[in-house]
Design a protein around this motif. Structure first.
Motif, short mmCIF file in Angstrom:
data_model
loop_
_atom_site.label_atom_id
_atom_site.label_comp_id
_atom_site.label_asym_id
_atom_site.label_seq_id
_atom_site.Cartn_x
_atom_site.Cartn_y
_atom_site.Cartn_z
N ARG A 281 41.39 79.39 -58.88
CA ARG A 281 40.38 80.39 -59.21
C ARG A 281 40.97 81.55 -60.01
N MET A 282 42.23 81.87 -59.79
CA MET A 282 42.84 83.03 -60.43
C MET A 282 43.35 82.73 -61.84
N LEU A 283 43.86 81.54 -62.06
CA LEU A 283 44.53 81.20 -63.31
C LEU A 283 43.58 80.51 -64.28
N TRP B 294 43.79 89.41 -62.11
CA TRP B 294 43.17 90.27 -61.10
C TRP B 294 41.64 90.15 -61.14
N HIS B 295 41.06 90.18 -62.31
CA HIS B 295 39.60 90.08 -62.40
C HIS B 295 39.11 88.72 -61.89
N ASN B 296 39.86 87.65 -62.19
CA ASN B 296 39.49 86.33 -61.68
C ASN B 296 39.59 86.28 -60.15
N PHE B 297 40.69 86.83 -59.63
CA PHE B 297 40.90 86.85 -58.18
C PHE B 297 39.80 87.65 -57.47
N ASP B 298 39.50 88.82 -58.01
CA ASP B 298 38.50 89.69 -57.39
C ASP B 298 37.12 89.03 -57.40
N ALA B 299 36.78 88.39 -58.52
CA ALA B 299 35.48 87.72 -58.62
C ALA B 299 35.38 86.54 -57.65
N TRP C 206 36.97 86.31 -54.74
CA TRP C 206 37.28 86.67 -53.37
C TRP C 206 36.18 86.31 -52.36
N PRO C 207 34.90 86.48 -52.65
CA PRO C 207 33.88 86.09 -51.66
C PRO C 207 34.00 84.64 -51.20
N GLU C 208 34.50 83.76 -52.08
CA GLU C 208 34.66 82.36 -51.70
C GLU C 208 36.02 82.07 -51.07
N LEU C 209 36.97 82.99 -51.22
CA LEU C 209 38.32 82.78 -50.72
C LEU C 209 38.60 83.50 -49.40
N LYS C 210 37.81 84.53 -49.11
CA LYS C 210 38.19 85.46 -48.04
C LYS C 210 38.25 84.82 -46.66
#
Length: 395
Positions: free
Chosen positions: A140-142, A336-341, A343-347
């Motif tokens: 999701r981040m890369l 960072w923007h990818n990770f933050d976006a 996060w609701p699915e990763l948390k």
């Protein structure tokens, strides 16, 4: 942005009064002012303090690490950590803060000076701690190839294009041709191996110290002339037309630089080329950043220019040295923007021990490291000392 308000933040929605200050608070106020940062100010890069007691603890127990851990615990906040840390680094405030963490830093220095933390017995630790935490986070981040290193943004408008441009530039710098054998030291999830095999016809051997990376890299490279091995670079045998290492040298450690370059020289064909892609710094650092060492990359070390030159002399001939450090700032901000976006699915999987705030601090403070020009990103091309080739650098 994801809703990540901690219990301590919820209990203190507004910072406490700053009319009276302890000695530690006054010190931080004056120090921050030197970088145009206000304690409890209202600008994006100002620091809002929710628990002033952490300031005293930071000065007594090692300021850089205590400062980061206090953020993870919700004791302070900042709307733009990247902007705040850029000001801190540009003003060299961290060097003054480190004076208050003498014992902690002495321990780090002695550890780096005496212990070979990147010896073969320890080499797999970073794979287990950082790269094996879950492929879903990195997916999701890369970008789509999962390239976890600085992209090249000269002719790119987004992360996907910038990573494609980086991979293509590497292959062109290596003068890669169909049928050539390529060794990828620290192959990650196989993005470069897949690219070189598919677009340049190379026969690739990739090595990694992460089981999760090996598994996914083998999936990515299925059907291509690519072998992905779980092995330390020092155990390799054979010879290759070309060798590449992207984002792995930061895990080698200065005690092993000569061994690393000797290994590359031994494995490289007489008329071959080697490309080293690495973070770097102009000044030698004793020890490592305590936050990065403890939470992100155990046993990591940022290479300095002098040691790279000194330890490669006589083994490899320098052909080209390309610095595009500012591109890492843009790459980290995209991550960072990818990770933050996402996060609701990763948390549900990762929200343990303040993971979100730890990862946010990691990505944004690293972006500041390159934005302040404290950190560099180098691509260095080498040939063998006795080679008669004429190398033409490109950008």
């Amino acid at each position: 942005m994801a809703n990540t308000t901690s219990a301590s933040e919820a209990a203190a929605q507004t910072p406490p009064s700053t009319e009276k200050h302890t000695a530690a608070e006054q010190f931080f106020i004056e120090l921050a002012a030197e970088a145009d940062i206000r304690i409890n100010g209202d600008r994006p890069w100002d620091i809002r303090v929710y628990d002033p007691s952490f300031l005293s603890r930071a000065l007594s127990s090692g300021a850089p690490l205590a400062f980061a851990e206090a953020y993870m615990q919700g004791h302070w906040d900042c709307d733009r950590i990247d902007e705040m840390m850029t000001r801190v680094l540009h003003a060299h405030l961290e060097r003054r803060l480190k004076k208050f963490g003498t014992l902690q830093l002495l321990k780090a220095y002695l550890s780096a000076a005496v212990i070979n933390k990147q010896d073969p017995n320890r080499a797999f630790k970073v794979g287990e701690v950082h790269y094996d935490i879950g492929n879903d986070l990195y997916r999701r981040m890369l970008d789509s190839r999962m390239i976890y290193s600085c992209a090249f943004w000269a002719d790119a408008d987004n992360l996907e294009e910038a990573q494609y441009q980086k991979l293509d530039m590497i292959c062109r710098k290596l003068e890669l041709k169909p049928g050539m054998t390529l060794l990828d030291i620290g192959c990650g999830w196989g993005g470069l191996a897949e690219f070189a095999a598919r677009h340049y016809g190379a026969k690739v051997t990739g090595i990694t110290i992460s089981k999760e990376q090996q598994r996914l890299a083998q999936e990515h490279c299925a059907g291509l002339p690519v072998e992905i091995r779980l092995v330390d670079y020092r155990a390799l045998e054979g010879q290759f037309d070309r060798i590449v290492s992207v984002g792995m040298f930061e895990h080698v450690g200065h005690k092993n630089y000569r061994t690393y370059f000797d290994t590359v020289s031994r494995l490289l064909a007489d008329d071959g080329l080697f490309l080293l892609h690495t973070i770097g710094t102009d000044r030698q650092q004793n020890g490592v950043d305590p936050f990065i060492e403890k939470y992100i990359f155990p046993n990591g070390e940022i290479p300095c220019r002098k040691l790279i030159n000194d330890t490669s002399l006589g083994l490899l001939r320098l052909e080209d040295w390309h610095n595009f450090g500012p591109d890492y700032d843009r790459t980290l901000m995209a991550w960072w923007h990818n990770f933050d976006a996402a996060w609701p699915e990763l948390k549900d999987k990762y929200d343990q021990g303040h993971f979100y705030r730890m990862w946010k601090y990691y990505l944004l403070s690293c972006a500041a490291y390159f934005r302040s020009r404290e950190g560099q990103l180098w691509q260095i091309v080498y040939s063998k000392p006795d080679s008669m080739r004429e190398y033409r650098s490109l950008r």
